[in-house]
Enzyme design. Structure first.
Site, PDB file in Angstrom:
ATOM      1  N   LYS A 179       0.839  -1.208   0.000  1.00  0.00           N
ATOM      2  CA  LYS A 179       0.000   0.000   0.000  1.00  0.00           C
ATOM      3  C   LYS A 179       0.870   1.251   0.000  1.00  0.00           C
ATOM      4  CE  LYS A 179      -1.741   1.629   4.042  1.00  0.00           C
ATOM      5  NZ  LYS A 179      -1.410   3.050   4.243  1.00  0.00           N
ATOM      6  N   ASN A 180       1.822   1.306   0.939  1.00  0.00           N
ATOM      7  CA  ASN A 180       2.589   2.538   1.090  1.00  0.00           C
ATOM      8  C   ASN A 180       3.486   2.813  -0.111  1.00  0.00           C
ATOM      9  OD1 ASN A 180       1.361   3.004   3.485  1.00  0.00           O
ATOM     10  ND2 ASN A 180       3.128   2.520   4.783  1.00  0.00           N
TER      11      ASN A 180
ATOM     12  N   ARG B 256      -3.521  10.998   4.647  1.00  0.00           N
ATOM     13  CA  ARG B 256      -2.343  11.848   4.716  1.00  0.00           C
ATOM     14  C   ARG B 256      -1.431  11.698   3.493  1.00  0.00           C
ATOM     15  NH1 ARG B 256       1.285  14.672   7.861  1.00  0.00           N
ATOM     16  NH2 ARG B 256       3.416  14.085   7.407  1.00  0.00           N
TER      17      ARG B 256
ATOM     18  N   ILE C 299       8.148   6.672  16.870  1.00  0.00           N
ATOM     19  CA  ILE C 299       7.846   7.383  15.624  1.00  0.00           C
ATOM     20  C   ILE C 299       6.615   8.281  15.774  1.00  0.00           C
ATOM     21  CG2 ILE C 299       7.433   7.138  13.129  1.00  0.00           C
ATOM     22  CD1 ILE C 299      10.099   5.931  13.944  1.00  0.00           C
TER      23      ILE C 299
ATOM     24  N   ARG D  62       1.587  14.724  13.037  1.00  0.00           N
ATOM     25  CA  ARG D  62       2.137  14.530  11.696  1.00  0.00           C
ATOM     26  C   ARG D  62       2.178  15.816  10.855  1.00  0.00           C
ATOM     27  NH1 ARG D  62      -0.424   8.913   9.558  1.00  0.00           N
ATOM     28  NH2 ARG D  62       1.566   8.508   8.614  1.00  0.00           N
TER      29      ARG D  62
ATOM     30  N   CYS E 122      -4.708  13.405  12.623  1.00  0.00           N
ATOM     31  CA  CYS E 122      -4.746  11.984  12.334  1.00  0.00           C
ATOM     32  C   CYS E 122      -4.650  11.298  13.680  1.00  0.00           C
ATOM     33  CB  CYS E 122      -3.596  11.660  11.398  1.00  0.00           C
ATOM     34  SG  CYS E 122      -2.670  10.215  11.755  1.00  0.00           S
TER      35      CYS E 122
ATOM     36  N   ASP F 103       4.574   0.422  12.078  1.00  0.00           N
ATOM     37  CA  ASP F 103       3.327  -0.126  11.536  1.00  0.00           C
ATOM     38  C   ASP F 103       3.088  -1.579  11.947  1.00  0.00           C
ATOM     39  OD1 ASP F 103       2.791   2.276  10.368  1.00  0.00           O
ATOM     40  OD2 ASP F 103       3.213   1.660   8.311  1.00  0.00           O
TER      41      ASP F 103
ATOM     42  N   ARG G 111      -8.787   0.121   4.452  1.00  0.00           N
ATOM     43  CA  ARG G 111      -7.778   1.037   3.896  1.00  0.00           C
ATOM     44  C   ARG G 111      -6.490   0.295   3.564  1.00  0.00           C
ATOM     45  NH1 ARG G 111      -5.962   5.156   7.692  1.00  0.00           N
ATOM     46  NH2 ARG G 111      -4.575   5.404   5.924  1.00  0.00           N
TER      47      ARG G 111
HETATM   48  C1  UD1 Z   1       4.834   6.682   6.349  1.00  0.00           C
HETATM   49  C2  UD1 Z   1       3.871   5.530   6.180  1.00  0.00           C
HETATM   50  C3  UD1 Z   1       3.301   5.123   7.525  1.00  0.00           C
HETATM   51  C4  UD1 Z   1       4.418   4.819   8.512  1.00  0.00           C
HETATM   52  C5  UD1 Z   1       5.417   5.979   8.583  1.00  0.00           C
HETATM   53  C6  UD1 Z   1       6.633   5.685   9.435  1.00  0.00           C
HETATM   54  C7  UD1 Z   1       2.980   5.928   3.964  1.00  0.00           C
HETATM   55  C8  UD1 Z   1       1.818   6.274   3.126  1.00  0.00           C
HETATM   56  N1  UD1 Z   1       2.798   5.956   5.300  1.00  0.00           N
HETATM   57  O1  UD1 Z   1       4.094   7.782   6.844  1.00  0.00           O
HETATM   58  O2  UD1 Z   1       2.484   3.965   7.341  1.00  0.00           O
HETATM   59  O3  UD1 Z   1       3.876   4.600   9.789  1.00  0.00           O
HETATM   60  O4  UD1 Z   1       5.882   6.305   7.248  1.00  0.00           O
HETATM   61  O5  UD1 Z   1       7.262   4.547   8.983  1.00  0.00           O
HETATM   62  O6  UD1 Z   1       4.029   5.598   3.463  1.00  0.00           O
HETATM   63  N2  UD1 Z   1       7.171  14.339  10.674  1.00  0.00           N
HETATM   64  C9  UD1 Z   1       7.353  15.667  10.963  1.00  0.00           C
HETATM   65  N3  UD1 Z   1       7.359  16.567   9.942  1.00  0.00           N
HETATM   66  C10 UD1 Z   1       7.204  16.173   8.632  1.00  0.00           C
HETATM   67  C11 UD1 Z   1       7.021  14.820   8.341  1.00  0.00           C
HETATM   68  C12 UD1 Z   1       7.003  13.914   9.389  1.00  0.00           C
HETATM   69  O7  UD1 Z   1       7.496  16.038  12.139  1.00  0.00           O
HETATM   70  O8  UD1 Z   1       7.226  17.041   7.742  1.00  0.00           O
HETATM   71  C13 UD1 Z   1       7.139  13.348  11.781  1.00  0.00           C
HETATM   72  C14 UD1 Z   1       5.762  12.671  11.895  1.00  0.00           C
HETATM   73  O9  UD1 Z   1       4.878  13.447  12.665  1.00  0.00           O
HETATM   74  C15 UD1 Z   1       6.119  11.363  12.555  1.00  0.00           C
HETATM   75  C16 UD1 Z   1       7.492  11.049  11.979  1.00  0.00           C
HETATM   76  O10 UD1 Z   1       8.017  12.287  11.489  1.00  0.00           O
HETATM   77  O11 UD1 Z   1       6.209  11.514  13.941  1.00  0.00           O
HETATM   78  C17 UD1 Z   1       7.472  10.006  10.871  1.00  0.00           C
HETATM   79  O12 UD1 Z   1       6.741  10.467   9.798  1.00  0.00           O
HETATM   80  P1  UD1 Z   1       7.018  10.033   8.294  1.00  0.00           P
HETATM   81  O13 UD1 Z   1       8.197   9.143   8.202  1.00  0.00           O
HETATM   82  O14 UD1 Z   1       6.963  11.260   7.456  1.00  0.00           O
HETATM   83  O15 UD1 Z   1       5.719   9.154   8.013  1.00  0.00           O
HETATM   84  P2  UD1 Z   1       4.724   9.261   6.798  1.00  0.00           P
HETATM   85  O16 UD1 Z   1       5.468   9.433   5.536  1.00  0.00           O
HETATM   86  O17 UD1 Z   1       3.621  10.192   7.131  1.00  0.00           O
END
Ligand code: UD1
Length: 422
Positions: free
Chosen positions: A22-23, A94, A331, A123, A118, A309, A401
């Site tokens: 999915k991701n 997201r 995370i 996030r 979320c 996850d 989802r």
């Molecule tokens: C992706 C995955 C999700 C997984 C996560 C961590 C997809 C669609 N989703 O989510 O299933 O749980 O990686 O492996 O691929 N953060 C910030 N600022 C930012 C971006 C992120 O502070 O601009 C923080 C987030 O709040 C979170 C952490 O960084 O605490 C990890 O986020 P990130 O790695 O970006 O996860 P996603 O890409 O949203």
């Protein structure tokens, strides 16, 4: 609203086919915006999140055709592109924010709604926007939308140091940089297999990318990308989830398409808990070595560490372990919402901030429980499979989802599970 009824008990045996990730697919689909030639994805999972991304891309002017019952997505973005990603679609998921980089790279500007809150945490998107700003984008937040504009209409290569190895930001910047002028270097990039899969697809489209899968990714911008066909990598989270089914219930299950390299840290923890994982010709085979699970401590980390996850599903396993396990969530700040539901099933769990202490009990007991997010919902199903009596999991739209045909797959290995239509 539908619910899932699980009756705990028997050992499992048989095979479960693992779908495309999915991701990975959610990051690959927006890549269609980077070229006016067709991009075809095979091994796509059949999930509501994929339908949401289809809806979003269609609203932007891309054509997305679902073939072979959704396993193939044929996409093309040769017409005029609308650069505004509307709140009504973005708020559902997201990962919608992954259109920002491609739109900005192709059109020089984009207006993308912020995804909003979320359940698992705040996030924010600062890592994405700071990176794009370094590439010469001006980004303002107005009316809940990010308004982004590239200086001179084209992004420029830059050296970007991420404060945290964000998966989504690595994907967004990588896509944006494929068409930027000059070279972009992402330091402290995420190393997840889904990043490598996206880089493979972008390379097949003509992008010049090196270092994906390491902490430093280098992208040399090119003038245009062309069409490609790409197979979506195996879903390591679906894989890990179903590996836990025989771990929890006993028996032996083969996961078709499974690969240890996608889940090495997770497999190490399974081994420590008394679960054997072996490679077969078609994937992985999982079996429990002893009558009782051994307690293990788990800390979630970016890849190659233990995936956040799979934390909820691992907690379901550890609820009946012999001893006390400590799970640390590093995370997301609010990712233990499954704990109160597991406690309703007789688990002994204490949560303090980002740490959950799980004292193993001899048996869980079936109960009506409520899914709070995608991974939490499947952890409750796993717990229900180990519990005495009946468990009803409500709010299963979360499950749709991220898990295709969950009931069929688990019934196929002997689980007593059914979907109750409302
Ligand atoms: C992706 C995955 C999700 C997984 C996560 C961590 C997809 C669609 N989703 O989510 O299933 O749980 O990686 O492996 O691929 N953060 C910030 N600022 C930012 C971006 C992120 O502070 O601009 C923080 C987030 O709040 C979170 C952490 O960084 O605490 C990890 O986020 P990130 O790695 O970006 O996860 P996603 O890409 O949203």
């Amino acid at each position: 609203m539908d619910s899932i009824l699980v009756r705990g008990g028997g050992k499992l045996s048989g095979q479960i086919p693992i779908a495309g990730a999915k991701n990975a697919c959610l990051a690959l689909m927006p890549a269609t915006l980077l070229s006016d030639e067709p991009l075809t994805l095979t091994n796509a999972p059949r999930l509501s999140d994929i339908r949401t991304m289809t809806e979003l891309l269609s609203s932007l002017g891309a054509e997305v055709t679902s073939l072979q019952e959704g396993k193939v997505l044929a996409m093309a973005s040769h017409g005029p592109i609308n650069t505004r990603a509307e709140y009504d679609i973005v708020r559902k998921m997201r990962a919608s924010n992954l259109v920002l980089g491609p739109l900005l790279a192709r059109e020089g500007h984009a207006e993308v709604s912020l995804p909003g809150g979320c359940a698992i945490g705040a996030r924010p998107m600062d890592i994405h926007t700071d990176g794009l700003a370094k590439m010469g984008a001006q980004i303002d937040l107005r009316d809940g939308y990010l308004h982004a504009k590239a200086d001179g209409g084209k992004l420029k290569g830059a050296v970007i140091d991420f404060p945290f190895a964000s998966v989504g930001a690595t994907e967004n910047i990588m896509m944006a940089a494929t068409l930027a002028k000059g070279t972009t270097v992402i330091n402290n990039a995420a190393r997840e297999p889904e990043i490598v899969d996206l880089a493979d697809c972008l390379r097949a489209m003509g992008a010049q990318i090196d270092g994906d899968g390491t902490s430093t990714v280098t992208i040399q911008g090119v003038d245009r990308l062309h069409g490609a066909t790409h197979r979506v990598v195996t879903d390591r989270i679906e894989l890990g989830t179903y590996m836990l089914a025989p771990a929890i219930c006993g028996g032996e299950v083969e996961l078709l398409g499974g690969r240890i390299d996608l889940l090495a840290a997770f497999c190490e923890k399974l081994d420590a808990a008394g679960i054997s994982v072996s490679e077969t010709e078609n994937g992985l085979s999982v079996t429990r070595r002893e009558d009782q699970i051994r307690a293990v401590d788990v800390t979630t980390e970016p890849f190659p560490g233990f995936p956040t996850d799979l934390q909820a599903q691992m907690m379901a396993l550890l609820c009946t372990a012999n001893g006390t396990s400590v799970l640390e969530e590093k995370i997301f700040e609010n990712r233990f919402m499954h704990a109160p539901e597991l406690i309703r099933m007789g688990a002994d769990i204490e949560v303090h901030g980002g740490t959950a202490t799980v004292k193993g009990v001899s048996k869980l007991k079936g109960a009506p429980v409520m899914a709070t997010d995608l991974r939490a919902s499947v952890s409750l199903i796993l717990a229900g499979m180990a519990a005495e009596g009946e468990t009803t999991v409500s709010r299963v739209y979360h499950l749709d989802r991220g898990y295709e045909h969950v009931v069929t797959k688990l019934r196929g290995v002997g689980a007593d599970i059914e979907r109750i239509k409302s």
